[in-house]
Design an enzyme around this catalytic site. Sequence first.
Site, PDB file in Angstrom:
ATOM      1  N   LYS A 210       0.697  -1.150   0.058  1.00  0.00           N
ATOM      2  CA  LYS A 210      -0.130   0.115   0.087  1.00  0.00           C
ATOM      3  C   LYS A 210       0.976   1.167   0.017  1.00  0.00           C
ATOM      4  O   LYS A 210       0.414   2.250  -0.735  1.00  0.00           O
ATOM      5  CB  LYS A 210      -0.829   0.118   1.256  1.00  0.00           C
ATOM      6  N   GLU A 216      10.476  -4.685   4.602  1.00  0.00           N
ATOM      7  CA  GLU A 216      10.748  -5.950   4.172  1.00  0.00           C
ATOM      8  C   GLU A 216      10.459  -6.037   2.744  1.00  0.00           C
ATOM      9  O   GLU A 216      11.110  -6.780   1.768  1.00  0.00           O
ATOM     10  CB  GLU A 216       9.818  -6.671   5.035  1.00  0.00           C
ATOM     11  N   GLY A 276      -4.760  -1.897   5.092  1.00  0.00           N
ATOM     12  CA  GLY A 276      -4.061  -3.197   4.442  1.00  0.00           C
ATOM     13  C   GLY A 276      -4.743  -4.624   4.790  1.00  0.00           C
ATOM     14  O   GLY A 276      -4.752  -5.396   3.818  1.00  0.00           O
ATOM     15  N   ARG A 277      -5.077  -4.637   6.010  1.00  0.00           N
ATOM     16  CA  ARG A 277      -5.682  -6.259   6.305  1.00  0.00           C
ATOM     17  C   ARG A 277      -6.958  -6.105   5.756  1.00  0.00           C
ATOM     18  O   ARG A 277      -7.377  -7.513   5.748  1.00  0.00           O
ATOM     19  CB  ARG A 277      -5.805  -6.410   7.702  1.00  0.00           C
ATOM     20  N   GLU A 365      -4.745  -7.075  14.746  1.00  0.00           N
ATOM     21  CA  GLU A 365      -4.228  -5.793  14.427  1.00  0.00           C
ATOM     22  C   GLU A 365      -5.400  -4.683  14.363  1.00  0.00           C
ATOM     23  O   GLU A 365      -5.260  -3.423  14.714  1.00  0.00           O
ATOM     24  CB  GLU A 365      -3.393  -5.825  13.131  1.00  0.00           C
ATOM     25  N   HIS A 404      -4.987 -33.489  17.326  1.00  0.00           N
ATOM     26  CA  HIS A 404      -3.881 -34.229  17.630  1.00  0.00           C
ATOM     27  C   HIS A 404      -2.731 -33.490  18.111  1.00  0.00           C
ATOM     28  O   HIS A 404      -1.353 -34.001  18.020  1.00  0.00           O
ATOM     29  CB  HIS A 404      -3.626 -35.263  16.475  1.00  0.00           C
ATOM     30  N   LYS A 529       9.186  -0.918  14.541  1.00  0.00           N
ATOM     31  CA  LYS A 529       9.845  -0.321  13.116  1.00  0.00           C
ATOM     32  C   LYS A 529      10.615   0.717  13.463  1.00  0.00           C
ATOM     33  O   LYS A 529      11.972   0.625  12.987  1.00  0.00           O
ATOM     34  CB  LYS A 529       8.876   0.038  12.368  1.00  0.00           C
TER      35      LYS A 529
HETATM   36  O1  F6P Z   1       3.239  -3.310   9.862  1.00  0.00           O
HETATM   37  C1  F6P Z   1       1.838  -3.538   9.730  1.00  0.00           C
HETATM   38  C2  F6P Z   1       1.560  -2.956   8.460  1.00  0.00           C
HETATM   39  O2  F6P Z   1       1.418  -1.744   8.282  1.00  0.00           O
HETATM   40  C3  F6P Z   1       0.012  -3.506   8.236  1.00  0.00           C
HETATM   41  O3  F6P Z   1      -0.931  -2.979   8.516  1.00  0.00           O
HETATM   42  C4  F6P Z   1       0.392  -3.588   6.686  1.00  0.00           C
HETATM   43  O4  F6P Z   1      -0.729  -4.400   5.974  1.00  0.00           O
HETATM   44  C5  F6P Z   1       1.652  -4.085   6.197  1.00  0.00           C
HETATM   45  O5  F6P Z   1       2.241  -3.568   7.083  1.00  0.00           O
HETATM   46  C6  F6P Z   1       2.178  -3.694   4.972  1.00  0.00           C
HETATM   47  O6  F6P Z   1       2.204  -2.533   4.464  1.00  0.00           O
HETATM   48  P1  F6P Z   1       2.370  -2.131   2.956  1.00  0.00           P
HETATM   49  O7  F6P Z   1       1.048  -2.839   2.384  1.00  0.00           O
HETATM   50  O8  F6P Z   1       2.182  -0.734   2.959  1.00  0.00           O
HETATM   51  O9  F6P Z   1       3.720  -2.689   2.570  1.00  0.00           O
END
Ligand code: F6P
Length: 571
Positions: A210, A216, A276-277, A365, A404, A529
């Site tokens: 987003k 990452e 995002g979620r 979250e 299990h 972060k």
């Molecule tokens: O660290 C959490 C978060 O901000 C989530 O809410 C989000 O879905 C994810 O990181 C990834 O963010 P992006 O889509 O901006 O890379």
Amino acid sequence: MARFFETEEHLALLDVKNESSLKLMMEDEARVSALQLYAEGLTVDASRSLMTAEEWTKLCALYEHTGVSAKLEAMFKGDKVNFTEKRAVGHAALRQGTPDNKFVVDGHDYAPDVAEVKGRIYKFAESVREGKYVGFTGKKLDTVVCIGIGGSYLGIEFVHEALRTYVPTSGQDPATGRKLRFLANVDPIDSRRALEGLCAETTLVVVASKTFTTAETMLNAKTVREWVLDHYKYTSKDEAGVIGKHFCAVSTNIPACKAFGIKEENIFGFWDWVGGRFSVCSSVGLVPLSLQYGEQVVEEFLGGCRAIDQHVYSNRDKPQTNLAALMALVSFYNASYKNLDCVAILPYCQSLLRFPAHIQQLLMESNGKKAVVAAEGYEAYPGATTERYSGEIYFGEPGTNGQHSFYQLVHQGRVVPCEFIGFTQSQNPVHIKDCPISHDELMSNFFAQPDALALGKTREQLQQENCPEELIPHKTFSGNRPSVCLLFDGALTPAAVGKLLALYEHRVAVEGFLWGINSFDQWGVELGKVLAKNVGAVLKQIREGVPQEKAQSNANLPLPTRKLLERYVAN
Ligand code: F6P
């Protein structure tokens, strides 16, 4: 531990003494009918929750009192219910699930924009699937590597896994010959695993972020870019041409996508009102899912979401008939009144193996917050002035595997409300001669486990079975352990996947409204972060030869971290 709120109404609710046992309550026909709802091809059975019929009535009154209906209406219509970020919340608008298919934010109706982006995605996906859009050397792109993390990954992986074994009634698998992989973790092992056995010439990379700034995702995107360029290094120096062909992006940050080298026509946008979620139905999910399964399957999936959106919207002021409201009220009751704040998600369907991971992020979250007295207009609880924590801890595994593994604790250890999810048919019906029908074997467990939890086993029953006296304490089950069952008509089709997704999305929102929190922000993930950046800067200097003492002098790291870092860089 303190109860959640202490307004008069809440205290009145708590005053109802829950003297009835589940065993008795489960035989109360009126109560069972009230708590077992059916709509849109799906039964939600909450009759094994600990609520008495009287408490259910009071919880429905509480729903009304806290104005959930008006808040749902505001959400569906485009009001800025994400009040800390001053944003609307529009995941229902992504599947035409809003009233009159309109989603107006700041005077602009986004419905046509949603349709336009979706049309572009389907066109692009079709040309890739048909081999019209090809890789740099003209080969068909039969593999997609999807790079993203958190909300830009978990939900899409859940849907992909759910659809992987789905075969339409036509018998033709729309994903034949295609591969979809995910790369999320910044751990370099993950990129190795994601790229294992792939050929760059036939791979299309989707970078989903987003913000297009997530550390990452950006590092993984650069790693995969190197992998692609490395493949072409002896045959072409046209890096821009290679990246232009093999990369596409999904983001709200179009300039950053272009700066990465992604061609404008390969960028699929969305809007800040998609969290995002909650972004599975935005370009984040639609690009990889359309590439893998094609437009028809994706449309069926969106149709399932829409059916639940419309059900929730039209029943917004009737918790008694609203599936999402029922689930939210049960969960809210468990966490806030019974101090049962851990929930197990137990799908009796192996294709839903990644559903618990998606739910973990979606619920934790969204609702893992402090319930402070909220912004103007959102004071859910007059008189609730103290800070309290909200949310539950989610975990899960498909049944019967979980049985299990950790069910021992759920039956005889701590009380963990369970959510069982089952289907009347299998995606893969199997009946081996002289054996039970495989799906019946699975579903026998789905029906048995909630009853075992609810009814338990008494000393008297064990005595009747001639259980040795010394084993009786070990073999008794207290019972009275709550659960909710979801039973879908039919198999796990794309529409059923959509229904499941949307049901949990709306249940999150309703529960957040009940708690008076903002389910749509996530300030809690920021601190870690920032600290990671701080440590990263120290490590960079050490790697450049600056002595550790000097490198960390301005970083203000605590003693245990300094000592661990010493060990880390020394080895
Ligand atoms: O660290 C959490 C978060 O901000 C989530 O809410 C989000 O879905 C994810 O990181 C990834 O963010 P992006 O889509 O901006 O890379």
